[in-house]
Each structure stands twice: as C-alpha cells, then as structure tokens.
Design a protein around this motif. Structure first.
Motif, PDB file in Angstrom:
ATOM      1  N   LEU A  18       0.925  -1.265   0.132  1.00 39.88           N
ATOM      2  CA  LEU A  18      -0.172   0.117   0.229  1.00 39.88           C
ATOM      3  C   LEU A  18       0.797   1.285  -0.055  1.00 39.88           C
ATOM      4  O   LEU A  18       1.220   1.868   1.085  1.00 39.88           O
ATOM      5  N   PRO A  19       1.326   1.919  -1.066  1.00 42.97           N
ATOM      6  CA  PRO A  19       2.312   2.915  -1.328  1.00 42.97           C
ATOM      7  C   PRO A  19       1.531   4.035  -0.549  1.00 42.97           C
ATOM      8  O   PRO A  19       0.366   4.330  -0.504  1.00 42.97           O
ATOM      9  N   ALA A  20       2.541   4.762   0.077  1.00 46.41           N
ATOM     10  CA  ALA A  20       1.928   6.175   0.731  1.00 46.41           C
ATOM     11  C   ALA A  20       1.819   7.172  -0.483  1.00 46.41           C
ATOM     12  O   ALA A  20       2.904   7.101  -1.315  1.00 46.41           O
ATOM     13  N   ILE A  21       0.926   8.041  -0.749  1.00 46.74           N
ATOM     14  CA  ILE A  21       0.408   8.488  -1.595  1.00 46.74           C
ATOM     15  C   ILE A  21       0.135  10.153  -1.192  1.00 46.74           C
ATOM     16  O   ILE A  21      -0.653  10.863  -1.838  1.00 46.74           O
ATOM     17  N   GLY A  22       0.408  10.320   0.021  1.00 39.30           N
ATOM     18  CA  GLY A  22       0.200  11.948   0.554  1.00 39.30           C
ATOM     19  C   GLY A  22      -0.870  11.678   1.638  1.00 39.30           C
ATOM     20  O   GLY A  22      -0.949  12.697   2.255  1.00 39.30           O
ATOM     21  N   GLN A  23      -1.240  10.361   2.012  1.00 34.32           N
ATOM     22  CA  GLN A  23      -2.523  10.517   3.004  1.00 34.32           C
ATOM     23  C   GLN A  23      -2.035  10.257   4.187  1.00 34.32           C
ATOM     24  O   GLN A  23      -2.738  10.217   5.259  1.00 34.32           O
ATOM     25  N   GLY A  24      -0.879  10.075   4.568  1.00 34.93           N
ATOM     26  CA  GLY A  24      -0.313   9.880   5.940  1.00 34.93           C
ATOM     27  C   GLY A  24      -0.039   8.600   6.616  1.00 34.93           C
ATOM     28  O   GLY A  24       0.031   8.272   7.735  1.00 34.93           O
ATOM     29  N   SER A  25      -0.132   7.604   5.512  1.00 36.29           N
ATOM     30  CA  SER A  25      -0.284   6.109   6.113  1.00 36.29           C
ATOM     31  C   SER A  25       1.259   5.806   6.616  1.00 36.29           C
ATOM     32  O   SER A  25       1.204   4.720   7.475  1.00 36.29           O
TER      33      SER A  25
END
Length: 772
Positions: free
Chosen positions: A498-505
């Motif tokens: 699940l790549p981080a795409i800016g959502q703070g994961s």
C-alpha cells in the motif's frame, strides 16, 4: 518524528505529527523525476494522436530516427506485444482491448501512436514532432446518451455500449402506483481530471533477465505482474519500486501503456529509459472520471418516506477500459450505493458504460459514489420541497437507525454499524441549524441570495476479493500484504503493498507497529513500496483500504514475528513462550521485575530471515463510514460568484488511528469535492478535441475558495479483525455536490441538478425570474 510523551501510552489514537512532512517541506522528497538515473539513461517521448477517431493508414519514423541524439523510434508493428486487456468475467460487460500503441485505429486525442527515445528529453520531444502519420478521419462520438442509440458511429463492433446491466428488487411498479408523490429528474455530473500535483512517470532499468521499474504508482505489485506478463518475463524478474508519490487520487492505481513501454524499451535497447509526463499529457491522456448522466424517478408516501427508486445510469467511459479495473468501475459503484443511508424497499436500475472518443475513465477519489450522493441528496431536498417539509426532517424520516444495523441493502451492501441519525443531529446542532435558518430568511428578505444545504451519505471502503470476484474484476486480488523485519539494531522495518500517496499512511502504519510491540514510534521505519521485498502480493492504495487491509496485514505479520521472538527467548529465560511479553525493545517475563532479553540481542544470534515475516490480509467484510455535512453559501447575483460562509462535518470512520490524519483526509477530500462541484469540468468539443487542456481552462480550487471546516467525530468501531477502522480517505468528496447544490437551490429558488455550479451558470440563474 518525536516519540510519545508517555512511553507507556498507546500510539493509536494519539495526535502524532505526520512523519512524512518534514523531509517533504525541506525539499528532501524523492519523486519519480528525482530518482537518480544511471549514466547512459535515455528519455522517451510519445507521439500522440491529434485526431479523436481515425483510421491509421501509415506511420513514418525515418525523419525522427535521423534526428540528432535519437536512439530509437517505434510504432505498433515494432512491438510484438499483446494489448493491455483488463481481465473481466462479467456477463454484462464486453472485453475492450487497449493496444499499447495505436494499431489500425485511434480512438481519442492523445492516444499514443509511437514512441521516440533520445539522449535527453528535449531531443526526444523534438524528434517526436518529426514522426509522420496518415490519419483518415472517422465520425466522432462525444455524447454518451446519443452513443447508446443504434445506427450511429461506432468505436467498436456491434455497439458503443460496452456494459449494460439491469437490476430490480421489490415491488417497484406497485410502489409507484401507490405513491402520494412521484418526482422525475435528470442529473449530470461532468468529467474530471484527478489532477495530481505530480504526473505519471517511470524510470526503467534493464537487469539481467528482467527489469527494474521506478514509478509513481498506487498499485506497484499489480503493475509488476502485468509488465512480466506482456513482456514474457518471469514474475520475479520484474521489480517495481515506488518513489515518493506526489498525489494520485486514483489516477495512479492503473497500469498504463507508457509505463509498460518504458520497461519494454529498456529491455529492447539495453539502456535505462526515463519518461516524465507533463501537465498537458496528464490532462489529455491520463484517466478521467465521473462523467455520468442519470434519469431518476422516486416514489414517496404522503409523509415523505421513500417507497421506490427507478434509475437509468449512463457512464461515459471514453475510448477504453483501464487496467486492471476495466470499464465498469462507476457503472457498478454509482447504482450500488444510490439508495444512500436511507431505507428503501423497492429499487430498479439500468446501468450502462458507453464508449466515446475521449480519454478513458478510471478511478478518482470516491469513484462513482460522489455522483450517487449528489443524486440522493438532491432528491431528498426536491421531495422536501414537494411535501413542504424541512430538508432535515425528510432525512430524519428516512435514515436507517442503529437498530437496523447490520443492514443489508437491496444491492447487497451490508452496512455494518453506526448511527446515521446521530450524525445528522450532531451536525445540525454544531451548525446551529434553527438559528442559521432564521438568519438565511433575514438575509433573503434583505435581498441577499443565501442558502443552507445538507448532505448525508454512507460509502463502502476496503473492497475485498469476494467483491472484486463478484464484480468480474478477476485481475484484482482484493488482499494486501505487509512485510515486517526486525533489524540488527533492534529497530522494526515495515514494507507493504500500500504505497504512501500523501495520505499519511507512513505515520498511521508506524503507530500500528509501535503499539503491536509496545515500543516508541521512533523505533519504527516505514519503507516505500517495493515488489522486491517480502514476496508480497497486494491490491494497492485505493478505495480507502489502507487503514483496513493494511492494519489487518500488519497485525498478522506482527503476531507471527512476536511468536518467533517469544519462542526463541523462552529457553533463555527458562519460561514458556506464553509467559512472555514484548515491550520497550525487549522480550521479558510478564509481570516480572528482572530485565528481559533485548530484541537486538536475539536478532544478532539468529539467521537474518528468522525475524523477517510477510503476511496478507483479505478483509472479510467491507467497511461503511458515513457522515453528514451542512453548509451555508451566498451567491453574488452580479458576478455569479459563490462564497461558502460555513461548513460543518460530523463523520464516523470507525476507530481513529490518528486524529490529525483523519482531519487532514476529511479536509482534503472535501476541498476536492468543492472544486468538482463549483469549478472543475473537462470539456470536449463536438469535434472530439479537449477544450480544457491546461490549468488556464481546467479550474482547480485555491485556498480562497475553501472555507474553514468545523469537524466533529462519532466513533463506532467496525466489526472485524482490523482494529475497527473504516477508512476515511474518500468520504469528503461525497458530500459537497449535494450540500452545495442544495444550498444554491435554496438561495436562488430553483433546482440545480447539473454540475459544475460555475459562476456563469449562477449569474444567469440569478438574473432570471425565480421559479416555484
């Protein structure tokens, strides 16, 4: 990121600052264009069709091949590669293959015709302009409604309708016959671009019998698989690594011809290949979304309670499906959730996906659900006006109640938990609804165009394998994976699908791992997605799945790693594994006072792979977050300008892992929803040319367009083994279309059922006589 103030306090639920932000704000991020390319890297430029629909009679690469610095130029005949065909097993859908480069026909402006490779991007683009081609124009298909009719121009054999599904449950006709009120309306949602700050791109490097591809992707593991399949490589010979992803919003969860061709070029030429998309290409050729036309009938009794819904949904898919989702994303999603958070006992719909000469449609934050919410919330207000009811009251009479949960809808959505009326009442109270209604009346009496709008919704998140298989999207696994490693220094490293795409994961995943091992978040490292680590398989970051599927995979990996640590420490501490706990970087006897064994000590004495664990999680059920938004707007009659005066949100996304992250996702998604409601629209002319091909024409909201959001939370944990989170990344996009359209309709005394509510639309409406 600083650790917890209290080392013993749980990380989950704490307002920990986003650990991603500091390097990005310092300019230390590494996006796809920043990844250091080896010496000898070549650059690709794509030749794109200027025609929306034409036969490709011939293509001439000779002038381009003779240009300075050019190392290769290729058309369809040079590839020998199969088309990019989404795996689809749905009896209502036709297979629509997409060639990597146009073969004998082009179907949208921007479709790649050829690719040129040169020593630098400037030489590549110059040479691309030298490619000659002969295009014989064909009739253009732009209007999706007209495209459904027989006898017109066709993009593919037989029909432009590439998905056609009918559904009926309950006594629909009987309900309409018995209804006290029946209304029928048409609704139109425009075509959008997800418009991420960073466009698409790839850096492909040949490696022995395979290829390494750096990319900006939401679904790297599926991308690796399709590259291997089309290039005839072993699955483990293709490695995809994610750089920092500068925004995605669904657009990057698909595999595109350009990425696959970069891998092919690297193998063909034996040189690294880089391609970076510019904004014009992104608007023209990356996936679009949400272009829908709906005709709706709704029946209600004299008290305003819904009796039946009859919907005709037409989705403008553009020229092809997207990989691996195909061409049924919105045509499935919109009608499935169209009943919204309301009780409904009879429902009929027809849903069609239609091919037109436009860039293909794909995922965009919320997919078809914002259209559903726009429609069902406008219907609520229209019914309220018809029956002379307050908009809040008609919702009170129709919302499902806690006692109804879990509730199985007619379309087999299993609403898992929650209190929809409580969200409505909390939002109204926070807004001061009664008082604000009085203020609106006073303002209108003084000649101002002011209105209040309400929007309630429920959405599905974290789609699992059962749902993907049931839809016929058999190329999407539905599960996700996590790889957890205990390093030599005792730190914990995490990789996921699940790549981080800016959502703070990165931050939320850190909190989950830290709590699993009762350690400080400072002792956890979350790494970028990399298909070469952990032999993972996974779906990727979309459909608000990270907090659900990611949490489940992390929990399973953590449990296995803990079991190994306890098993290895037990003989050293002379107790059974069940008597041990892991906390503060050591394994120790539960309740004992003696020191335990440091994790670093254990890992130093074991083979490296002993403490590297992979696990996958397929959510057993979907999760269903929900919310109510209430806003107040004012329309400037002279300019058509729209000012949002207030915006209140009360939402329930289940267990909140990090309130800062949750609020940031709500703010960002709601801002995107406001942009799509008031400004954004991709417009094609009748000739099939994109008229909004830059940010001068495709208008995005700025800070001055976005109000301060007043956010309240309910917290009803979702049942299941993933910690109770429901997902929060997309919900904010669902409410603005209905909330703003309802507020503007109230302000101007007429119905607004077509988006966007642009200034020219509102100015014209404000200058016209009001209708009843």
């Amino acid at each position: 990121m600083s650790g917890r103030g209290d080392p013993g306090a749980p990380a989950v639920g704490a307002r920990l600052p986003r650990r991603e932000d500091r390097p990005l704000l310092r300019g230390e991020g590494e996006y796809i264009a920043d990844v250091e390319a080896p010496a000898g890297t070549l650059h690709a430029a794509f030749v794109r069709s200027p025609a929306p629909h034409a036969e490709l009679r011939g293509i001439d690469l000779q002038a381009a091949l003779a240009a300075p610095g050019v190392r290769g130029a290729f058309a369809f005949a040079d590839l020998g590669l199969d088309s990019l065909t989404p795996p689809m097993e749905n009896p209502d859908a036709r297979t629509v293959p997409r060639p990597l480069l146009a073969d004998d026909r082009v179907r949208f402006v921007g479709e790649p015709l050829a690719v040129v490779v040169a020593d630098n991007p400037y030489l590549a683009e110059d040479a691309a302009e030298l490619v000659g081609f002969e295009l014989e124009p064909l009739p253009v298909v732009v209007d999706p409604i007209a495209a459904c009719e027989p006898g017109g121009a066709l993009l593919f054999e037989e029909s432009n309708v590439i998905y056609d599904s009918r559904f009926e449950k309950g006594g629909v006709d009987e309900a309409f016959e018995a209804a006290a009120v029946v209304i029928e309306r048409s609704f139109r949602n425009p075509r959008y671009s997800p418009a991420p700050m960073e466009g698409r791109g790839a850096l492909a490097l040949p490696e022995d019998d395979g290829v390494l591809v750096w990319t900006s992707s939401q679904a790297p593991h599926r991308l690796a698989e399709v590259i291997a399949e089309l290039l005839g490589l072993a699955t483990d010979a293709v490695r995809v690594r994610c750089a920092d992803v500068g925004g995605a919003f669904g657009q990057k969860c698909h595999a595109y011809p350009e990425e696959i061709l970069c891998a092919w070029l690297a193998r063909r030429l034996g040189r690294p290949i880089r391609w970076i998309e510019d904004r014009a290409e992104n608007l023209l050729a990356a996936s679009h979304a949400r272009d829908q036309a709906l005709r709706i009938r709704v029946a209600a009794d004299a008290e305003g309670k819904l009796l039946a819904l009859d919907a005709d949904v037409i989705c403008d898919q553009g020229a092809y499906g997207v990989f691996p989702h195909g061409h049924i994303l919105e045509a499935l999603g919109t009608p499935a959730i169209l009943p919204g958070p309301y009780r409904l006992d009879a429902y009929r719909f027809r849903s069609r996906s239609v091919a037109t000469n436009k860039s293909p449609e794909g995922a965009y934050r919320g997919v078809g659900l914002p259209v559903s919410a726009f429609v069902h919330e406008r219907l609520m207000d229209i019914l309220a006006a018809e029956l002379d009811l307050d908009p809040a009251e008609i919702r009170r009479r129709n919302l499902l109640r806690p006692a109804d949960m879990p509730h199985l809808t007619l379309t087999n959505q299993r609403y898992d938990s929650g209190d929809y009326p409580a969200a409505l009442e909390a939002a109204l109270e926070k807004f001061g609804y009664a008082e604000m209604r009085e203020q609106c009346e006073e303002a209108r009496a003084a000649g101002r165009q002011v209105g209040i709008g309400i929007s309630s919704y429920v959405e599905y998140t974290a789609i699992n394998s059962k749902v993907f298989q049931g839809r016929g999207m058999v190329g999407i696994p539905g599960s996700d994976g996590a790889h957890l490693a205990l390093e030599l220094d005792g730190r914990l490293g995490l990789w996921t699908t699940l790549p981080a795409i800016g959502q703070g994961s990165d931050t939320t995943f850190t909190q989950l791992v830290a709590d699993a091992f009762a350690t400080s978040p400072d002792e956890v490292d979350v790494h970028r997605a990399d298909t070469g680590v952990g032999h993972l398989q996974g779906t990727g970051t979309f459909a608000s799945r990270s907090a659900v599927a990611g949490a489940g995979a992390i929990a399973r990996a953590a449990a296995e790693l803990q079991e190994r640590l306890r098993a290895d420490a037990a003989p050293l501490l002379k107790v059974g594994p069940e008597e041990l706990e892991i906390a503060a970087g050591e394994v120790r006897v539960r309740g004992g006072e003696d020191a335990g064994i440091a994790l670093a000590e254990l890992v130093a004495d074991r083979p490296p792979e002993r403490y590297r664990v992979s696990a996958e999680f397929d959510p057993p059920n979907l999760a269903y977050p929900y919310a109510t938004h209430v806003c107040m707007v004012e329309v400037d009659a002279e300019t058509g300008g729209l000012e949002i005066l207030r915006w209140v949100i009360v939402e329930d996304c289940g267990k909140v892992i990090n309130p800062i992250i949750v609020e940031g996702q709500i703010h960002g998604a709601t801002a995107q929803g406001i942009g799509g409601t008031t400004l954004e629209q991709l417009v094609y002319g009748e000739d099939g040319q994109l008229l909004t091909s830059s940010f001068m024409d495709y208008l995005l909201p700025t800070a001055s367009d976005i109000p301060t959001f007043e956010v309240g939370h309910l917290e009803t944990p979702a049942p299941g083994e993933h910690g109770g989170a429901k997902g929060v990344g997309e919900g904010g996009t669902l409410a603005p279309p209905g909330a703003i359209a309802n507020a503007v309709s109230a302000a101007l005394g007429r119905e607004f059922n077509q988006l966007p509510l642009a200034p020219e639309t509102l100015r014209t409406a404000a200058a016209s006589p009001q209708v009843a």
